[in-house]
Design a protein around this motif. Structure first.
Motif, PDB file in Angstrom:
ATOM      1  N   LEU A  88      27.356  -4.433  39.871  1.00  0.00           N
ATOM      2  CA  LEU A  88      25.934  -4.770  39.714  1.00  0.00           C
ATOM      3  C   LEU A  88      25.331  -5.212  41.044  1.00  0.00           C
ATOM      4  CD1 LEU A  88      25.934  -6.681  36.299  1.00  0.00           C
ATOM      5  CD2 LEU A  88      25.075  -4.388  36.773  1.00  0.00           C
ATOM      6  N   GLN A  89      26.110  -5.949  41.868  1.00  0.00           N
ATOM      7  CA  GLN A  89      25.608  -6.343  43.190  1.00  0.00           C
ATOM      8  C   GLN A  89      25.428  -5.105  44.087  1.00  0.00           C
ATOM      9  OE1 GLN A  89      28.360  -9.227  44.700  1.00  0.00           O
ATOM     10  NE2 GLN A  89      27.755 -10.826  43.212  1.00  0.00           N
ATOM     11  N   SER A 111      38.407  -8.729  36.688  1.00  0.00           N
ATOM     12  CA  SER A 111      37.279  -9.369  36.004  1.00  0.00           C
ATOM     13  C   SER A 111      36.065  -9.507  36.926  1.00  0.00           C
ATOM     14  CB  SER A 111      37.697 -10.738  35.454  1.00  0.00           C
ATOM     15  OG  SER A 111      38.011 -11.615  36.514  1.00  0.00           O
ATOM     16  N   GLN A 112      36.263  -9.404  38.240  1.00  0.00           N
ATOM     17  CA  GLN A 112      35.145  -9.512  39.176  1.00  0.00           C
ATOM     18  C   GLN A 112      34.430  -8.174  39.382  1.00  0.00           C
ATOM     19  OE1 GLN A 112      36.332 -11.371  42.900  1.00  0.00           O
ATOM     20  NE2 GLN A 112      37.869 -12.607  41.817  1.00  0.00           N
ATOM     21  N   PRO A 161      32.844  -5.881  37.401  1.00  0.00           N
ATOM     22  CA  PRO A 161      31.491  -5.625  36.865  1.00  0.00           C
ATOM     23  C   PRO A 161      30.389  -6.303  37.682  1.00  0.00           C
ATOM     24  CG  PRO A 161      32.984  -6.142  35.061  1.00  0.00           C
ATOM     25  CD  PRO A 161      33.738  -6.369  36.327  1.00  0.00           C
ATOM     26  N   ASN A 162      30.636  -7.534  38.144  1.00  0.00           N
ATOM     27  CA  ASN A 162      29.619  -8.214  38.963  1.00  0.00           C
ATOM     28  C   ASN A 162      29.456  -7.539  40.316  1.00  0.00           C
ATOM     29  OD1 ASN A 162      28.978 -10.151  37.077  1.00  0.00           O
ATOM     30  ND2 ASN A 162      30.496 -11.623  37.832  1.00  0.00           N
ATOM     31  N   ILE A 163      30.567  -7.059  40.894  1.00  0.00           N
ATOM     32  CA  ILE A 163      30.500  -6.390  42.196  1.00  0.00           C
ATOM     33  C   ILE A 163      29.719  -5.081  42.076  1.00  0.00           C
ATOM     34  CG2 ILE A 163      31.905  -5.264  43.973  1.00  0.00           C
ATOM     35  CD1 ILE A 163      34.015  -7.440  43.449  1.00  0.00           C
ATOM     36  N   SER A 198      33.142  -9.022  48.693  1.00  0.00           N
ATOM     37  CA  SER A 198      32.677  -9.946  47.664  1.00  0.00           C
ATOM     38  C   SER A 198      33.765 -10.232  46.630  1.00  0.00           C
ATOM     39  CB  SER A 198      31.429  -9.394  46.992  1.00  0.00           C
ATOM     40  OG  SER A 198      31.713  -8.122  46.444  1.00  0.00           O
TER      41      SER A 198
END
Length: 188
Positions: free
Chosen positions: A83-84, A76-77, A79-81, A119
């Motif tokens: 984008l970062q 679940s983490q 997609p944010n990684i 991250s």
């Protein structure tokens, strides 16, 4: 000259009266009281309560929870990684595009590229809210059968003693009359 003289004397009769009052003596002995109290029949029964402790969130926060759950938290983490990562590439590109900056952009980028910062969070936040405790008490069942007391009372008769009074009437002095005829000398 001698004359006769009649002399009458009298005494009145006197009656004497002596009285003694009557008296009553009353004694009332205490009755006999007997009280017998048997204990009441009591029955208390209580089921043990239910204590539920859910520490699954604490194990997940430590990274020791179920394997699929741990993989899903990492997944679940992603997609944010991503984008970062895209934002970092754009930032590095903008830095390289600054040709007016006197510092070496490639040396700075190479130095930052070797950092081992990840991250991805493999463990969750530590909190005492991760352990959930729930307690359900069971009601106590109380059954009491009262027992009536056994009371026995034996009354005692009162004791009376009567002392009668008395009245004594008697003749204290008899009445009397003394009649005498005597000569009486008028000139003497």
């Amino acid at each position: 000259m001698n004359q006769l003289r009649l002399s009458i004397r009298q005494g009145f009769g006197q009656i004497g009266i002596e009285t003694q009052n009557a008296s009553v003596d009353i004694r009332s002995p205490m009755g006999q009281l007997s009280i017998d109290q048997q204990p009441a029949q009591m029955d208390f029964h209580s089921e043990p309560g239910e204590l539920l402790i859910d520490s699954s969130a604490a194990w997940s926060a430590l990274g020791s929870g179920p394997h699929m759950e741990w993989l899903n938290s990492i997944y679940s983490q992603i997609p944010n990684i991503v984008l970062q990562g895209i934002a970092k590439i754009v930032e590095d590109g903008n830095r390289m595009a600054q040709i007016t900056n006197p510092r070496n952009a490639f040396a700075e980028l190479a130095q930052n590229a070797l950092s081992n910062e990840s991250s991805i969070e493999y463990v969750g936040p530590a909190s005492y809210f991760n352990v959930k405790i729930q307690y359900e008490p069971k009601p106590a069942v109380t059954h009491i059968e009262p027992v009536k007391p056994d009371i026995q009372y034996t009354p005692m008769k009162p004791e009376f003693e009567y002392n009668p009074g008395r009245v004594e009437v008697y003749l204290k002095q008899r009445n009397w009359i003394d009649i005498q005829v005597t000569t009486y000398d008028w000139y003497r």
